[in-house]
Write a protein that holds these residues in place. Sequence first.
Motif, PDB file in Angstrom:
ATOM      1  N   ALA A   8       5.416 -20.185   8.872  1.00 36.47           N
ATOM      2  CA  ALA A   8       4.191 -20.862   8.440  1.00 36.47           C
ATOM      3  C   ALA A   8       3.319 -19.819   7.765  1.00 36.47           C
ATOM      4  CB  ALA A   8       3.471 -21.462   9.631  1.00 36.47           C
ATOM      5  N   TYR A   9       2.772 -20.189   6.665  1.00 32.16           N
ATOM      6  CA  TYR A   9       1.938 -19.246   5.931  1.00 32.16           C
ATOM      7  C   TYR A   9       0.538 -19.842   5.839  1.00 32.16           C
ATOM      8  CZ  TYR A   9       0.306 -16.103   2.294  1.00 32.16           C
ATOM      9  OH  TYR A   9      -0.381 -15.184   1.593  1.00 32.16           O
ATOM     10  N   ILE A  10      -0.418 -19.164   6.465  1.00 34.38           N
ATOM     11  CA  ILE A  10      -1.792 -19.650   6.460  1.00 34.38           C
ATOM     12  C   ILE A  10      -2.521 -18.957   5.331  1.00 34.38           C
ATOM     13  CG2 ILE A  10      -3.935 -19.805   7.788  1.00 34.38           C
ATOM     14  CD1 ILE A  10      -2.128 -19.631  10.293  1.00 34.38           C
ATOM     15  N   HIS A  11      -2.997 -19.720   4.418  1.00 32.92           N
ATOM     16  CA  HIS A  11      -3.686 -19.162   3.255  1.00 32.92           C
ATOM     17  C   HIS A  11      -5.161 -18.994   3.579  1.00 32.92           C
ATOM     18  CE1 HIS A  11      -4.642 -18.296  -0.852  1.00 32.92           C
ATOM     19  NE2 HIS A  11      -5.557 -19.252  -0.864  1.00 32.92           N
ATOM     20  N   GLU A  12      -5.617 -17.747   3.502  1.00 30.43           N
ATOM     21  CA  GLU A  12      -7.035 -17.491   3.713  1.00 30.43           C
ATOM     22  C   GLU A  12      -7.751 -17.706   2.400  1.00 30.43           C
ATOM     23  OE1 GLU A  12      -7.677 -13.719   5.451  1.00 30.43           O
ATOM     24  OE2 GLU A  12      -6.210 -14.034   7.038  1.00 30.43           O
ATOM     25  N   ASN A  13      -8.888 -18.261   2.478  1.00 26.00           N
ATOM     26  CA  ASN A  13      -9.645 -18.599   1.277  1.00 26.00           C
ATOM     27  C   ASN A  13     -10.421 -17.369   0.804  1.00 26.00           C
ATOM     28  OD1 ASN A  13     -10.497 -20.133  -0.753  1.00 26.00           O
ATOM     29  ND2 ASN A  13     -11.781 -21.520   0.461  1.00 26.00           N
ATOM     30  N   LYS A  14      -9.778 -16.528   0.007  1.00 26.71           N
ATOM     31  CA  LYS A  14     -10.420 -15.330  -0.547  1.00 26.71           C
ATOM     32  C   LYS A  14     -10.608 -15.525  -2.028  1.00 26.71           C
ATOM     33  CE  LYS A  14      -8.545 -11.951   2.669  1.00 26.71           C
ATOM     34  NZ  LYS A  14      -7.711 -10.745   2.776  1.00 26.71           N
ATOM     35  N   THR A  15     -11.596 -14.843  -2.532  1.00 29.39           N
ATOM     36  CA  THR A  15     -11.795 -14.909  -3.990  1.00 29.39           C
ATOM     37  C   THR A  15     -10.684 -14.109  -4.657  1.00 29.39           C
ATOM     38  OG1 THR A  15     -13.246 -12.987  -3.887  1.00 29.39           O
ATOM     39  CG2 THR A  15     -14.293 -15.163  -3.803  1.00 29.39           C
ATOM     40  N   PRO A  16     -10.078 -14.657  -5.676  1.00 28.84           N
ATOM     41  CA  PRO A  16      -8.969 -13.930  -6.313  1.00 28.84           C
ATOM     42  C   PRO A  16      -9.481 -12.689  -7.053  1.00 28.84           C
ATOM     43  CG  PRO A  16      -9.482 -15.935  -7.532  1.00 28.84           C
ATOM     44  CD  PRO A  16     -10.332 -15.939  -6.298  1.00 28.84           C
ATOM     45  N   THR A  17      -8.762 -11.596  -6.858  1.00 26.88           N
ATOM     46  CA  THR A  17      -9.138 -10.360  -7.553  1.00 26.88           C
ATOM     47  C   THR A  17      -8.530 -10.386  -8.946  1.00 26.88           C
ATOM     48  OG1 THR A  17      -7.209  -9.258  -6.641  1.00 26.88           O
ATOM     49  CG2 THR A  17      -9.276  -9.008  -5.428  1.00 26.88           C
ATOM     50  N   PRO A  18      -9.331 -10.041  -9.945  1.00 23.73           N
ATOM     51  CA  PRO A  18      -8.766 -10.032 -11.310  1.00 23.73           C
ATOM     52  C   PRO A  18      -7.718  -8.934 -11.437  1.00 23.73           C
ATOM     53  CG  PRO A  18     -10.993  -9.117 -11.307  1.00 23.73           C
ATOM     54  CD  PRO A  18     -10.722  -9.611  -9.924  1.00 23.73           C
ATOM     55  N   GLN A  19      -6.598  -9.295 -12.024  1.00 21.64           N
ATOM     56  CA  GLN A  19      -5.525  -8.319 -12.192  1.00 21.64           C
ATOM     57  C   GLN A  19      -5.864  -7.380 -13.338  1.00 21.64           C
ATOM     58  OE1 GLN A  19      -1.841 -10.277 -12.752  1.00 21.64           O
ATOM     59  NE2 GLN A  19      -1.510 -10.592 -10.560  1.00 21.64           N
ATOM     60  N   LYS A  20      -5.584  -6.094 -13.095  1.00 24.71           N
ATOM     61  CA  LYS A  20      -5.833  -5.106 -14.141  1.00 24.71           C
ATOM     62  C   LYS A  20      -4.766  -5.241 -15.220  1.00 24.71           C
ATOM     63  CE  LYS A  20      -6.722  -0.924 -13.031  1.00 24.71           C
ATOM     64  NZ  LYS A  20      -6.618   0.400 -12.388  1.00 24.71           N
ATOM     65  N   LYS A  21      -5.171  -4.967 -16.435  1.00 28.35           N
ATOM     66  CA  LYS A  21      -4.192  -4.963 -17.525  1.00 28.35           C
ATOM     67  C   LYS A  21      -3.302  -3.739 -17.377  1.00 28.35           C
ATOM     68  CE  LYS A  21      -6.629  -7.517 -21.080  1.00 28.35           C
ATOM     69  NZ  LYS A  21      -7.112  -7.478 -22.455  1.00 28.35           N
ATOM     70  N   PHE A  22      -2.080  -3.901 -17.826  1.00 30.38           N
ATOM     71  CA  PHE A  22      -1.132  -2.788 -17.760  1.00 30.38           C
ATOM     72  C   PHE A  22      -1.578  -1.687 -18.707  1.00 30.38           C
ATOM     73  CE2 PHE A  22       2.584  -0.651 -19.521  1.00 30.38           C
ATOM     74  CZ  PHE A  22       3.095  -0.085 -18.356  1.00 30.38           C
ATOM     75  N   SER A  23      -1.649  -0.482 -18.206  1.00 30.78           N
ATOM     76  CA  SER A  23      -2.052   0.654 -19.022  1.00 30.78           C
ATOM     77  C   SER A  23      -1.009   1.752 -18.894  1.00 30.78           C
ATOM     78  CB  SER A  23      -3.418   1.170 -18.561  1.00 30.78           C
ATOM     79  OG  SER A  23      -3.687   2.395 -19.170  1.00 30.78           O
ATOM     80  N   LEU A  24      -0.650   2.330 -20.015  1.00 35.10           N
ATOM     81  CA  LEU A  24       0.330   3.412 -20.006  1.00 35.10           C
ATOM     82  C   LEU A  24      -0.251   4.646 -19.329  1.00 35.10           C
ATOM     83  CD1 LEU A  24       3.176   4.077 -20.977  1.00 35.10           C
ATOM     84  CD2 LEU A  24       2.193   5.013 -23.043  1.00 35.10           C
ATOM     85  N   LYS A  25      -1.569   4.798 -19.429  1.00 32.42           N
ATOM     86  CA  LYS A  25      -2.216   5.949 -18.803  1.00 32.42           C
ATOM     87  C   LYS A  25      -2.082   5.885 -17.287  1.00 32.42           C
ATOM     88  CE  LYS A  25      -6.382   8.660 -18.826  1.00 32.42           C
ATOM     89  NZ  LYS A  25      -7.755   8.790 -19.236  1.00 32.42           N
ATOM     90  N   ASP A  26      -2.177   4.672 -16.707  1.00 30.99           N
ATOM     91  CA  ASP A  26      -2.005   4.534 -15.270  1.00 30.99           C
ATOM     92  C   ASP A  26      -0.585   4.905 -14.848  1.00 30.99           C
ATOM     93  OD1 ASP A  26      -4.582   3.656 -15.132  1.00 30.99           O
ATOM     94  OD2 ASP A  26      -4.047   1.526 -15.158  1.00 30.99           O
ATOM     95  N   LEU A  27       0.385   4.577 -15.700  1.00 34.56           N
ATOM     96  CA  LEU A  27       1.768   4.862 -15.386  1.00 34.56           C
ATOM     97  C   LEU A  27       2.072   6.350 -15.503  1.00 34.56           C
ATOM     98  CD1 LEU A  27       4.588   3.631 -14.794  1.00 34.56           C
ATOM     99  CD2 LEU A  27       4.947   3.606 -17.255  1.00 34.56           C
ATOM    100  N   VAL A  28       1.578   6.966 -16.579  1.00 28.86           N
ATOM    101  CA  VAL A  28       1.898   8.364 -16.863  1.00 28.86           C
ATOM    102  C   VAL A  28       0.977   9.301 -16.101  1.00 28.86           C
ATOM    103  CG1 VAL A  28       1.979  10.098 -18.675  1.00 28.86           C
ATOM    104  CG2 VAL A  28       2.835   7.811 -19.120  1.00 28.86           C
ATOM    105  N   GLY A  29      -0.312   8.961 -16.018  1.00 27.02           N
ATOM    106  CA  GLY A  29      -1.259   9.848 -15.359  1.00 27.02           C
ATOM    107  C   GLY A  29      -1.641  10.982 -16.295  1.00 27.02           C
TER     108      GLY A  29
END
Length: 196
Positions: free
Chosen positions: A33-54
């Motif tokens: 059973a999966y109980i869904h908590e009513n949380k505000t959805p967090t906006p997903q970050k756009k994919f960035s090459l800088k995040d991947l490479v650092g």
Amino acid sequence: MLPRVYHVLNVLKSIERNIFQMFVHPPRELALAYIHENKTPTPQKKFSLKDLVGDGFLMAVPKFRRTVEKRLKRKFGSPEYVWKMLVPKTNIKVCSDCGHHHERGRLCGNCYKKVEQETKEIQAKIKEKLGLEPIEKDVVVLYEGENLPDEPKEFWQGKRIIEMKKERPQWFSKNLLQKSTQQPSNATDVKPTDLA
């Protein structure tokens, strides 16, 4: 019958709890059973090459230095595996000018050092007299005891004369500074080659 069902449900819940702890979130296939908590959805970050490479890429570099034994085995081989024999060189000859040894087909290192030293002295003298301006005209180098060659006045127009305060070395021929006297050929005949 009811206690047995509760027991099975408790076992299944403990299994689900363990899976939840292992995977941080319950997998949908195994969840009872999966109980869904009513949380505000967090906006997903756009994919960035800088995040991947650092800050940069980590290249594959050796972590440890090769030991002396391994370096020597790579260089000379080893009798158990591949034995790279030290082969004596047979292409060494004696310089006819200075008597030093050098490989055939290469310049003599000792003679080259003498030529390099003389060239540096001539360049220093040119720099001292003419400065750092670009040399667009021909430069004539005269050593001690040498006179200007007998050439017409037109030959000397625009030429710069540099005087060296020492005698010309024996190996430094005057002919080295002269341009080729052979005129380019106008012939249209093709010479045969030795390819056949």
